[in-house]
Motif scaffolding. Structure first.
Motif, short mmCIF file in Angstrom:
data_model
loop_
_atom_site.label_atom_id
_atom_site.label_comp_id
_atom_site.label_asym_id
_atom_site.label_seq_id
_atom_site.Cartn_x
_atom_site.Cartn_y
_atom_site.Cartn_z
N VAL A 48 0.85 -1.18 0.00
CA VAL A 48 0.00 0.00 0.00
C VAL A 48 0.88 1.24 0.00
CG1 VAL A 48 -0.19 0.04 2.52
CG2 VAL A 48 -1.96 1.14 1.13
N ASP A 49 0.46 2.25 -0.73
CA ASP A 49 1.13 3.55 -0.73
C ASP A 49 0.66 4.36 0.48
OD1 ASP A 49 2.51 3.19 -3.18
OD2 ASP A 49 0.66 3.64 -4.26
N LEU A 50 1.61 4.92 1.23
CA LEU A 50 1.29 5.76 2.37
C LEU A 50 1.37 7.23 1.96
CD1 LEU A 50 3.34 3.99 5.21
CD2 LEU A 50 1.02 3.49 4.41
N PRO A 51 0.36 8.02 2.23
CA PRO A 51 0.39 9.44 1.86
C PRO A 51 1.25 10.25 2.82
CG PRO A 51 -1.65 8.96 2.98
CD PRO A 51 -0.93 7.66 2.85
N ALA A 52 2.54 9.90 2.90
CA ALA A 52 3.43 10.57 3.85
C ALA A 52 4.86 10.49 3.36
CB ALA A 52 3.32 9.94 5.23
N THR A 53 5.63 11.55 3.62
CA THR A 53 7.06 11.56 3.35
C THR A 53 7.88 11.55 4.63
OG1 THR A 53 6.96 13.97 3.19
CG2 THR A 53 6.83 12.73 1.13
N ALA A 54 7.20 11.62 5.78
CA ALA A 54 7.86 11.52 7.09
C ALA A 54 6.88 10.88 8.06
CB ALA A 54 8.28 12.90 7.59
N LEU A 55 7.40 10.02 8.94
CA LEU A 55 6.57 9.34 9.94
C LEU A 55 6.92 9.87 11.32
CD1 LEU A 55 6.72 5.62 8.71
CD2 LEU A 55 5.26 7.50 7.93
N GLU A 56 5.89 10.02 12.17
CA GLU A 56 6.10 10.55 13.51
C GLU A 56 5.67 9.60 14.62
OE1 GLU A 56 4.65 14.48 14.15
OE2 GLU A 56 5.49 15.27 12.28
N ALA A 57 4.74 8.66 14.34
CA ALA A 57 4.29 7.72 15.37
C ALA A 57 3.74 6.47 14.69
CB ALA A 57 3.23 8.35 16.27
N VAL A 58 4.04 5.31 15.29
CA VAL A 58 3.54 4.02 14.81
C VAL A 58 2.86 3.33 15.99
CG1 VAL A 58 4.16 1.74 13.91
CG2 VAL A 58 5.28 3.80 13.00
N MET A 59 1.57 2.96 15.82
CA MET A 59 0.78 2.40 16.91
C MET A 59 0.11 1.11 16.46
SD MET A 59 -0.86 6.09 18.02
CE MET A 59 -0.86 6.62 16.29
N PRO A 60 0.76 -0.05 16.70
CA PRO A 60 0.15 -1.32 16.30
C PRO A 60 -0.99 -1.71 17.23
CG PRO A 60 2.23 -1.71 17.42
CD PRO A 60 2.10 -0.21 17.28
N ARG A 110 3.46 12.89 7.97
CA ARG A 110 3.26 14.21 7.38
C ARG A 110 3.69 14.19 5.91
NH1 ARG A 110 2.38 17.52 11.55
NH2 ARG A 110 2.29 19.29 10.15
N ARG A 111 3.15 15.11 5.17
CA ARG A 111 3.61 15.34 3.80
C ARG A 111 3.46 16.80 3.45
NH1 ARG A 111 -1.13 12.74 -0.12
NH2 ARG A 111 -2.75 14.30 0.32
N ASP A 112 4.27 17.27 2.51
CA ASP A 112 4.17 18.65 2.04
C ASP A 112 3.09 18.76 0.98
OD1 ASP A 112 6.13 19.50 3.73
OD2 ASP A 112 7.73 19.46 2.24
N GLU A 113 2.26 19.79 1.11
CA GLU A 113 1.22 20.06 0.13
C GLU A 113 1.34 21.50 -0.33
OE1 GLU A 113 -2.61 19.01 1.66
OE2 GLU A 113 -2.02 16.95 2.15
N PRO A 114 1.02 21.78 -1.60
CA PRO A 114 1.16 23.15 -2.11
C PRO A 114 0.23 24.11 -1.39
CG PRO A 114 -0.01 21.76 -3.68
CD PRO A 114 0.51 20.85 -2.62
N PRO A 115 0.63 25.39 -1.26
CA PRO A 115 -0.22 26.36 -0.59
C PRO A 115 -1.52 26.57 -1.35
CG PRO A 115 1.61 27.46 -1.69
CD PRO A 115 1.88 25.99 -1.78
N LEU A 116 -2.57 26.84 -0.62
CA LEU A 116 -3.87 27.05 -1.26
C LEU A 116 -4.02 28.46 -1.80
CD1 LEU A 116 -6.25 25.24 1.28
CD2 LEU A 116 -5.36 24.38 -0.90
N PHE A 117 -3.34 29.45 -1.17
CA PHE A 117 -3.53 30.85 -1.51
C PHE A 117 -2.18 31.56 -1.50
CE2 PHE A 117 -7.05 29.38 1.22
CZ PHE A 117 -8.05 29.33 0.27
N GLY A 118 -2.22 32.80 -1.96
CA GLY A 118 -1.06 33.68 -1.83
C GLY A 118 -0.03 33.51 -2.93
N ARG A 119 0.97 34.39 -2.84
CA ARG A 119 2.02 34.41 -3.86
C ARG A 119 3.20 33.54 -3.48
NH1 ARG A 119 1.96 40.80 -3.38
NH2 ARG A 119 1.73 40.04 -1.25
#
Length: 439
Positions: free
Chosen positions: A362-374, A384-393
């Motif tokens: 499975v593809d995980l929508p993340a480029t960094a992991l912060e916690a794993v809870m089995p 977490r992952r980086d997403e483009p800004p919604l507004f602004g210059r």
């Protein structure tokens, strides 16, 4: 002599119209300012960032993942390069189903015009209470619905000796495998008994071994987050099985050096980016310093593929480096990347023994992991992952949290993305992240 005739000036009927005109002008100016600052668009989505550590707990209400977030109430703005402006800081505690990744409830614990997240964190679950610090004091929430069931006042009512001495600062609280304890303002140590707000004087503090022991029944400790180690905190090489066999990830160039050294080191994906699951026989040899293990008969599992930047998934609990083990069939979870470089995203594959056959990826929508809870049926991962800004210059991306729930049996993944509107607690927005694919 006749009196002078005085002619009075009649009242000016146009004055009220002038006042109304002035008010209208002011209203128009205010409206123009609002249009410039807020753009007439109202509240817009913004990241709700995790505060402290999440905790996974099995409670009478069910299996849950609890986490705390902070988020600024955000508006469109035409005056800032970012395209947004902020008004209030909201801090929420959430409960999620760890199989569907859907919110069960959300409770607001802070609403401020300004401030920080200092002194706020989830402590853990004990005796049917979710304990946390809201930045001002100790608070207990119901794991079922998030209602407030305990605080400093209820502790004082349950134990008059605590009147006026229940601490508020984070450094005086501890949560360990035996539950919540704290140092009161008079310097005495207390421990919660697990019966609501009841507490008792605490004995000697736990030694290191006791702090690393499994949690007692009814107690759920926070996850061990990545910290400064980043996503590498959730990578491990392999494990010994029954003292006679080793199973784990290896790159073929590593095999001979490990065989000669009689020891297998940690994962090194940067030097050897491609690896697969291998087995080895564990033996023993006698030396002047006593017996030491030997490794021989290294063999790759015949149906196991190669993985890129891979490690066996672990939860980062101190101090064992043991991967998450699954059964029916016996399996491990391999965490790997889809490509090298900063743009690489994580993937998760369940590999079964004894042949190394992948059951799902499975593809995980993340480029960094912060916690794993089995858990029993799924693993919950916060990343977490980086997403483009919604507004602004500005072109700088925004880091957006993702709570992912992966079903052990099928690999089905559900995700809650935290780029959401800052709404009222009961009005929980839908996830900002679309569902990922399972191979």
């Amino acid at each position: 002599m006749s009196e002078p005739i005085v002619t009075k000036t009649p009242p000016r009927k146009g004055r009220p119209l002038g006042v109304l005109a002035a008010v209208a002008v002011l209203a128009a100016i205010a409206g123009g300012v609002w249009f410039i600052v807020a753009g007439g668009s109202g509240v817009v989505p913004s990241p709700a960032s995790m505060v402290g550590e999440p905790v996974r707990a099995v409670t009478p209400a069910g299996d849950r993942v609890y986490l705390m977030t902070s988020q600024w109430r955000t508006f469109r703005s035409r005056t800032n390069r970012s395209g947004t402006s902020y008004s209030r800081l909201f801090v929420h505690v959430w409960a999620f189903d760890p199989l569907s990744a859907k919110p069960v409830w959300r409770s607001r614990v802070a609403d401020e015009r300004g401030g920080s997240n200092m002194g706020r964190k989830i402590l853990g679950v004990q005796g049917g209470v979710l304990w946390l610090l809201d930045g001002k004091s100790l608070v207990g929430l119901s794991p079922k619905d998030g209602s407030r069931v305990a605080d400093a006042a209820t502790l004082e009512a349950a134990n008059p000796a605590l009147k006026g001495v229940v601490p508020a600062e984070e450094q005086y609280f501890r949560f360990d495998p035996q539950g919540l304890s704290f140092t009161a303002a008079d310097g005495r140590d207390w421990r919660m008994t697990g019966q609501g707000s009841a507490s008792a004087p605490d004995g000697p503090r736990l030694d290191i071994d006791a702090q690393r022991a499994p949690a007692r029944p009814g107690i759920a400790m926070p996850a061990d987050t990545a910290g400064g180690n980043g996503s590498w905190a959730f990578y491990t090489r392999g494990l010994a099985i029954g003292g006679t066999m080793w199973l784990g990830l290896l790159a073929e160039p590593e095999v001979e050096s490990f065989r000669k050294a009689g020891a297998i080191g940690g994962v090194d994906p940067e030097r050897y980016p491609r690896a697969r699951v291998w087995s080895a026989r564990i033996g023993k040899t006698q030396t002047f310093f006593g017996p030491r293990p030997t490794f021989a008969d290294f063999k790759p599992l015949p149906e196991g593929p190669e993985f890129l930047t891979a490690g066996l998934l672990e939860d980062n609990r101190c101090c064992h480096d043991t991967p998450i083990l699954l059964f029916n069939p016996d399996s491990v979870l391999v965490l790997h990347k889809d490509r090298l470089g900063e743009g690489g995203r994580f993937r998760l594959t369940r590999v079964s023994g004894p042949l190394g056959k992948p059951l799902w990826t499975v593809d995980l929508p993340a480029t960094a992991l912060e916690a794993v809870m089995p858990g029993e049926r799924s693993v919950a991962i916060y990343g977490r992952r980086d997403e483009p800004p919604l507004f602004g210059r500005e072109k700088r991306p925004e880091s957006v949290g993702q709570l992912m729930a992966i079903d052990y049996a099928t690999g089905a993944i559900n995700t809650y993305g935290f780029r959401i509107k800052a709404t009222e607690p009961q009005d929980i927005p839908p996830s900002s992240t679309e569902a990922a694919k399972v191979d």
